[in-house]
Design a protein around this motif. Structure first.
Motif, PDB file in Angstrom:
ATOM      1  N   VAL A  89       4.676   2.710   1.965  1.00 58.69           N
ATOM      2  CA  VAL A  89       5.852   3.344   1.365  1.00 58.69           C
ATOM      3  C   VAL A  89       6.092   4.721   1.981  1.00 58.69           C
ATOM      4  O   VAL A  89       7.232   5.105   2.263  1.00 58.69           O
ATOM      5  CB  VAL A  89       5.688   3.453  -0.161  1.00 58.69           C
ATOM      6  N   THR A  90       5.004   5.468   2.201  1.00 63.25           N
ATOM      7  CA  THR A  90       5.129   6.800   2.814  1.00 63.25           C
ATOM      8  C   THR A  90       5.783   6.698   4.182  1.00 63.25           C
ATOM      9  O   THR A  90       6.694   7.473   4.514  1.00 63.25           O
ATOM     10  CB  THR A  90       3.737   7.453   2.949  1.00 63.25           C
ATOM     11  N   GLU A  91       5.341   5.731   4.975  1.00 60.22           N
ATOM     12  CA  GLU A  91       5.904   5.542   6.309  1.00 60.22           C
ATOM     13  C   GLU A  91       7.370   5.110   6.238  1.00 60.22           C
ATOM     14  O   GLU A  91       8.221   5.634   6.976  1.00 60.22           O
ATOM     15  CB  GLU A  91       5.088   4.508   7.076  1.00 60.22           C
ATOM     16  N   ALA A  92       7.669   4.161   5.345  1.00 54.99           N
ATOM     17  CA  ALA A  92       9.043   3.658   5.229  1.00 54.99           C
ATOM     18  C   ALA A  92       9.988   4.753   4.740  1.00 54.99           C
ATOM     19  O   ALA A  92      11.095   4.924   5.271  1.00 54.99           O
ATOM     20  CB  ALA A  92       9.084   2.463   4.281  1.00 54.99           C
ATOM     21  N   ALA A  93       9.554   5.525   3.727  1.00 54.57           N
ATOM     22  CA  ALA A  93      10.391   6.608   3.210  1.00 54.57           C
ATOM     23  C   ALA A  93      10.593   7.678   4.271  1.00 54.57           C
ATOM     24  O   ALA A  93      11.685   8.260   4.381  1.00 54.57           O
ATOM     25  CB  ALA A  93       9.751   7.212   1.964  1.00 54.57           C
ATOM     26  N   GLY A  94       9.565   7.927   5.066  1.00 54.53           N
ATOM     27  CA  GLY A  94       9.689   8.909   6.144  1.00 54.53           C
ATOM     28  C   GLY A  94      10.723   8.494   7.171  1.00 54.53           C
ATOM     29  O   GLY A  94      11.502   9.329   7.664  1.00 54.53           O
ATOM     30  N   ARG A 148       0.833  -1.198   0.000  1.00 54.94           N
ATOM     31  CA  ARG A 148       0.000   0.000   0.000  1.00 54.94           C
ATOM     32  C   ARG A 148       0.870   1.252   0.000  1.00 54.94           C
ATOM     33  O   ARG A 148       1.974   1.255   0.554  1.00 54.94           O
ATOM     34  CB  ARG A 148      -0.922   0.011   1.221  1.00 54.94           C
ATOM     35  N   ARG A 149       0.360   2.315  -0.604  1.00 54.86           N
ATOM     36  CA  ARG A 149       1.110   3.568  -0.672  1.00 54.86           C
ATOM     37  C   ARG A 149       1.444   4.088   0.719  1.00 54.86           C
ATOM     38  O   ARG A 149       2.525   4.647   0.942  1.00 54.86           O
ATOM     39  CB  ARG A 149       0.302   4.610  -1.451  1.00 54.86           C
ATOM     40  N   GLU A 150       0.526   3.900   1.659  1.00 53.09           N
ATOM     41  CA  GLU A 150       0.772   4.372   3.032  1.00 53.09           C
ATOM     42  C   GLU A 150       2.001   3.709   3.640  1.00 53.09           C
ATOM     43  O   GLU A 150       2.739   4.321   4.409  1.00 53.09           O
ATOM     44  CB  GLU A 150      -0.459   4.102   3.907  1.00 53.09           C
TER      45      GLU A 150
END
Length: 255
Positions: free
Chosen positions: A193-198, A189-191
């Motif tokens: 990836v957002t968390e991991a990239a953050g 899920r995109r969420e």
């Protein structure tokens, strides 16, 4: 410029490691059939189940992603190919079609070769057979390890693996890729990836802004990544190290 024509360019075939490692006589016979083509971001090279007519040898900076697409449209990346290899192994493996989609992940250029020309030389020269079969083994290792990684490792670790595999095929430390596209590549899920990239950005390993990822600390990524990256890299180095040290294909192609 008329529609459909490629811009004039000069590409050194030796910039692709497989072409550089070809026996000289094989390269000379393939040379008239090799054609430089542009690879814009997002271009689909193959679709699942479609008979392949050509193979492609990416040059530096061009990365092609191989994706498995589900019936509902969801997808996940199974391998990436850069200037170390080629796209279209089904042609010399006897399949002629593939269940995966091939899509340009990083824009650049590639050398296109008709499938019949590759088959002709594959059947004719054992040196070419051995080279392409070693490459295929390395590619299968990447596919297998990707499946293991997606099943057993965190999104953070998967993202680190994906970034490092991409960096290995680029001359810079910057990638152009939205979080939505990364999510499609990883099959998450995109969420996530957002968390991991953050997390990676907070640790000073990367900087992410408006679809651009800049790797600030590669050793830090290597320390955080799972074992899968090292397994894949070691196998590529073992099987293809001789190719990277060969420059027999020194001719220039102009188009």
């Amino acid at each position: 410029m008329p529609a459909g024509l490629e811009p004039k360019t000069r590409i050194r075939p030796k910039d692709n490691y497989l072409l550089a490692a070809l026996p000289a006589e094989v390269f000379d016979r393939l040379l008239p059939d090799l054609k430089p083509v542009s690879m814009p971001l997002g271009k689909v090279i193959y679709e699942p189940g479609i008979e392949l007519g050509h193979v492609y040898f990416p040059t530096p900076g061009c990365i092609i992603s191989m994706l498995y697409v589900m019936a509902d449209g969801a997808s996940a990346e199974i391998a990436v190919v850069g200037d170390e290899g080629m796209v279209g192994i089904a042609l010399f493996m006897g399949g002629d079609t593939t269940p995966s989609r091939a899509l340009v992940q990083s824009a650049g250029q590639a050398l296109e070769l008709p499938g019949h020309a590759l088959k002709r030389e594959f059947e004719r020269h054992t040196g070419l057979q051995h080279l392409l079969l070693r490459y295929t083994q390395a590619l299968i290792t990447q596919m297998s390890q990707t499946a293991v990684c997606n099943r057993h490792h965190s999104v953070d670790q998967q993202l680190c693996r994906w970034l490092l595999l991409s960096l290995d095929r680029l001359a810079t430390n910057e990638l152009t890729m939205t979080q939505e596209l990364i999510a499609n590549m990883l099959g998450v899920r995109r969420e996530g990836v957002t968390e991991a990239a953050g997390k990676l950005q907070a640790q000073g390993l990367i900087h992410y802004s408006r679809g651009r990822i800049t790797v600030l600390d590669r050793p830090g990524l290597e320390a955080r990544v799972c074992e899968c990256y090292a397994v894949v890299k070691k196998e590529y180095d073992r099987l293809l190290s001789h190719a990277k040290n060969t420059s027999s294909a020194s001719a220039l192609i102009s188009h």
